[in-house]
Design a protein around this motif. Structure first.
Motif, PDB file in Angstrom:
ATOM      1  N   THR A  43       8.787 -27.699 -52.550  1.00  0.00           N
ATOM      2  CA  THR A  43       9.725 -28.476 -53.354  1.00  0.00           C
ATOM      3  C   THR A  43       9.920 -27.762 -54.698  1.00  0.00           C
ATOM      4  OG1 THR A  43       7.997 -29.780 -54.429  1.00  0.00           O
ATOM      5  CG2 THR A  43       8.891 -30.630 -52.362  1.00  0.00           C
ATOM      6  N   ASN A  87      19.480 -46.341 -64.063  1.00  0.00           N
ATOM      7  CA  ASN A  87      18.570 -45.381 -63.448  1.00  0.00           C
ATOM      8  C   ASN A  87      18.719 -45.432 -61.946  1.00  0.00           C
ATOM      9  OD1 ASN A  87      17.495 -47.908 -63.276  1.00  0.00           O
ATOM     10  ND2 ASN A  87      15.733 -47.459 -64.535  1.00  0.00           N
TER      11      ASN A  87
ATOM     12  N   ALA C  88      18.456 -52.544 -56.436  1.00  0.00           N
ATOM     13  CA  ALA C  88      19.177 -51.422 -55.846  1.00  0.00           C
ATOM     14  C   ALA C  88      20.391 -51.924 -55.092  1.00  0.00           C
ATOM     15  CB  ALA C  88      18.279 -50.651 -54.902  1.00  0.00           C
ATOM     16  N   LEU C  90      22.612 -50.614 -51.902  1.00  0.00           N
ATOM     17  CA  LEU C  90      22.694 -49.629 -50.841  1.00  0.00           C
ATOM     18  C   LEU C  90      24.050 -49.732 -50.197  1.00  0.00           C
ATOM     19  CD1 LEU C  90      19.268 -50.205 -49.107  1.00  0.00           C
ATOM     20  CD2 LEU C  90      19.856 -48.547 -50.846  1.00  0.00           C
TER      21      LEU C  90
ATOM     22  N   CYS D   8       9.598 -48.239 -45.826  1.00  0.00           N
ATOM     23  CA  CYS D   8       9.698 -49.305 -44.837  1.00  0.00           C
ATOM     24  C   CYS D   8      10.462 -48.739 -43.640  1.00  0.00           C
ATOM     25  CB  CYS D   8      10.420 -50.513 -45.419  1.00  0.00           C
ATOM     26  SG  CYS D   8      10.587 -51.850 -44.216  1.00  0.00           S
ATOM     27  N   HIS D  45       5.558 -51.163 -42.927  1.00  0.00           N
ATOM     28  CA  HIS D  45       5.560 -50.781 -44.331  1.00  0.00           C
ATOM     29  C   HIS D  45       4.451 -49.760 -44.548  1.00  0.00           C
ATOM     30  CE1 HIS D  45       7.302 -51.976 -48.163  1.00  0.00           C
ATOM     31  NE2 HIS D  45       6.127 -51.748 -48.705  1.00  0.00           N
ATOM     32  N   TYR D  63       5.549 -34.721 -55.043  1.00  0.00           N
ATOM     33  CA  TYR D  63       5.690 -34.310 -53.655  1.00  0.00           C
ATOM     34  C   TYR D  63       6.975 -34.891 -53.100  1.00  0.00           C
ATOM     35  CZ  TYR D  63       3.888 -38.987 -52.709  1.00  0.00           C
ATOM     36  OH  TYR D  63       3.714 -40.339 -52.687  1.00  0.00           O
ATOM     37  N   ALA D  64       7.346 -34.357 -51.965  1.00  0.00           N
ATOM     38  CA  ALA D  64       8.496 -34.886 -51.235  1.00  0.00           C
ATOM     39  C   ALA D  64       8.053 -35.080 -49.798  1.00  0.00           C
ATOM     40  CB  ALA D  64       9.670 -33.924 -51.307  1.00  0.00           C
ATOM     41  N   GLN D  76      13.578 -46.946 -45.187  1.00  0.00           N
ATOM     42  CA  GLN D  76      13.981 -47.336 -46.532  1.00  0.00           C
ATOM     43  C   GLN D  76      12.845 -46.973 -47.467  1.00  0.00           C
ATOM     44  OE1 GLN D  76      16.431 -51.030 -47.431  1.00  0.00           O
ATOM     45  NE2 GLN D  76      14.427 -51.583 -48.160  1.00  0.00           N
ATOM     46  N   THR D  78      11.026 -46.536 -51.166  1.00  0.00           N
ATOM     47  CA  THR D  78      10.928 -47.077 -52.514  1.00  0.00           C
ATOM     48  C   THR D  78       9.956 -46.245 -53.305  1.00  0.00           C
ATOM     49  OG1 THR D  78      11.199 -49.269 -51.593  1.00  0.00           O
ATOM     50  CG2 THR D  78      10.500 -49.139 -53.881  1.00  0.00           C
ATOM     51  N   ARG D  79      10.352 -45.841 -54.477  1.00  0.00           N
ATOM     52  CA  ARG D  79       9.426 -45.162 -55.371  1.00  0.00           C
ATOM     53  C   ARG D  79       9.366 -45.913 -56.692  1.00  0.00           C
ATOM     54  NH1 ARG D  79       9.877 -38.822 -56.629  1.00  0.00           N
ATOM     55  NH2 ARG D  79       8.991 -38.756 -54.550  1.00  0.00           N
ATOM     56  N   LEU D  80       8.208 -46.409 -56.997  1.00  0.00           N
ATOM     57  CA  LEU D  80       8.013 -47.013 -58.315  1.00  0.00           C
ATOM     58  C   LEU D  80       7.087 -46.094 -59.075  1.00  0.00           C
ATOM     59  CD1 LEU D  80       7.653 -50.749 -57.387  1.00  0.00           C
ATOM     60  CD2 LEU D  80       9.537 -49.645 -58.569  1.00  0.00           C
ATOM     61  N   GLN D  84       7.978 -43.411 -65.587  1.00  0.00           N
ATOM     62  CA  GLN D  84       9.263 -43.677 -66.210  1.00  0.00           C
ATOM     63  C   GLN D  84       9.843 -44.947 -65.588  1.00  0.00           C
ATOM     64  OE1 GLN D  84      11.555 -40.286 -63.573  1.00  0.00           O
ATOM     65  NE2 GLN D  84      11.148 -39.900 -65.702  1.00  0.00           N
ATOM     66  N   ALA D  85      10.742 -45.573 -66.296  1.00  0.00           N
ATOM     67  CA  ALA D  85      11.286 -46.853 -65.844  1.00  0.00           C
ATOM     68  C   ALA D  85      12.321 -46.591 -64.764  1.00  0.00           C
ATOM     69  CB  ALA D  85      11.897 -47.600 -67.017  1.00  0.00           C
ATOM     70  N   GLU D  86      11.845 -46.147 -63.637  1.00  0.00           N
ATOM     71  CA  GLU D  86      12.744 -45.670 -62.601  1.00  0.00           C
ATOM     72  C   GLU D  86      12.411 -46.412 -61.314  1.00  0.00           C
ATOM     73  OE1 GLU D  86      11.841 -41.731 -60.389  1.00  0.00           O
ATOM     74  OE2 GLU D  86      13.032 -41.354 -62.169  1.00  0.00           O
ATOM     75  N   ASN D  87      13.406 -47.003 -60.744  1.00  0.00           N
ATOM     76  CA  ASN D  87      13.150 -47.705 -59.494  1.00  0.00           C
ATOM     77  C   ASN D  87      14.363 -47.591 -58.599  1.00  0.00           C
ATOM     78  OD1 ASN D  87      14.702 -49.276 -61.150  1.00  0.00           O
ATOM     79  ND2 ASN D  87      13.195 -50.876 -61.373  1.00  0.00           N
ATOM     80  N   ALA D  88      14.090 -47.373 -57.361  1.00  0.00           N
ATOM     81  CA  ALA D  88      15.215 -47.142 -56.467  1.00  0.00           C
ATOM     82  C   ALA D  88      14.813 -47.417 -55.032  1.00  0.00           C
ATOM     83  CB  ALA D  88      15.701 -45.712 -56.583  1.00  0.00           C
ATOM     84  N   LEU D  89      15.799 -47.786 -54.276  1.00  0.00           N
ATOM     85  CA  LEU D  89      15.633 -47.912 -52.834  1.00  0.00           C
ATOM     86  C   LEU D  89      16.525 -46.878 -52.194  1.00  0.00           C
ATOM     87  CD1 LEU D  89      15.802 -51.721 -52.112  1.00  0.00           C
ATOM     88  CD2 LEU D  89      13.956 -50.186 -51.518  1.00  0.00           C
ATOM     89  N   LEU D  90      15.971 -46.092 -51.322  1.00  0.00           N
ATOM     90  CA  LEU D  90      16.785 -45.121 -50.611  1.00  0.00           C
ATOM     91  C   LEU D  90      16.799 -45.503 -49.145  1.00  0.00           C
ATOM     92  CD1 LEU D  90      15.452 -41.823 -52.122  1.00  0.00           C
ATOM     93  CD2 LEU D  90      17.416 -43.161 -52.814  1.00  0.00           C
TER      94      LEU D  90
END
Lengths: 97, 97, 97, 97
Positions: A43, A87, C88, C90, D8, D45, D63-64, D76, D78-80, D84-90
């Motif tokens: 990465t 974000n 989020a 999607l 998930c 999960h 890491y990835a 799906q 999720t990285r919390l 940093q104040a970063e939150n997302a669902l991919l």
């Protein structure tokens, strides 16, 4: 007023990836390509503010980016924009160009 | 109670992109298309609240949008909805229609 | 401790969309399909907590959903989970099944 | 300084899914695959911090991950990240490999 935009590039393949980043603007010609290599099975975290060859990305304007590679890679994009409480993580595939 | 929805459109190609935005609602016929051009190798930031031809988008109702273009473009969508602490960046490809 | 999960469904086509939502769990058989219609050229906002036929979705467990339709639709998913500061949007395409 | 990354996984099909997770780093060879099964018509999960066979994921480095399965699944992510104040669902699709 600083935008911290980064891209985490994953090369899961067995060949090094030659990567080119081009930056586009609303009111001028694009700059780039910025060239970098991501090793096989590695990465690499790229901070857009650190890109300086051929020249630094202007910090006073919006831009968009296109990332191309000569082998398939995965790009995860993060933009932390201090101008608004926004974000996000974006995940995209980049294909050979 | 105002929703600030924007789209950042990237035209990385060498031909100007003719873009059409259509807005859909739950309880009435869609409005649009709103037409705009994104120059070759340029980005353009569109605020949905600024769209007013053929008519302004009603602010009192939910809507969804479809963006079409005559050349491939990349659309990054941002919705900052003051009704809830919700913020997101969506990235999608729009293909020729 | 309540999860507010919604889906905004856009049917940009000229035929009504018959939509089926199936809910999957970690420890039991899926429930559904929940059936609904999204009119031609319309959006529809679905709150998962409101789905009750064939039966309400249990609120005490995680679940995942699959949305199927007989015409192409666009689904924008929002999950506001009060258990963590996570928000989020999607966006996904659902294709005829 | 702890990153809570979870995935998930949804297996909406009628066959159990054999899933392999490989973790990639910037400065060393990847580890894995971590193997797990997601039952037919079930969700699972996965907390990356809980993966420990063949060995725990180092917590001190970025890491990835790549998730592969022998049947189509939906992942799906999720990285919390407490840094940093970063939150997302991919949301991504994993295809048979």
């Amino acid at each position: 007023m600083t935008s911290h935009e980064t891209a985490c590039i994953l090369n899961a393949g067995d060949r090094d990836a030659k990567v080119e980043i081009t930056i586009y603007f609303s009111d001028r010609e694009p700059v780039g390509p910025y060239r970098l290599t991501v090793g096989a099975r590695r990465t690499r975290h790229v901070r857009f503010n650190d890109l300086d060859d051929p020249r630094p990305i202007p910090l006073d304007t919006d831009y968009a980016s296109i990332i191309r590679a000569d082998v398939p890679i995965v790009v995860q994009h993060t933009r932390l924009d201090s101008r608004q409480a926004e974000n996000a993580l974006l995940s995209t595939m980049a294909f050979p160009a």
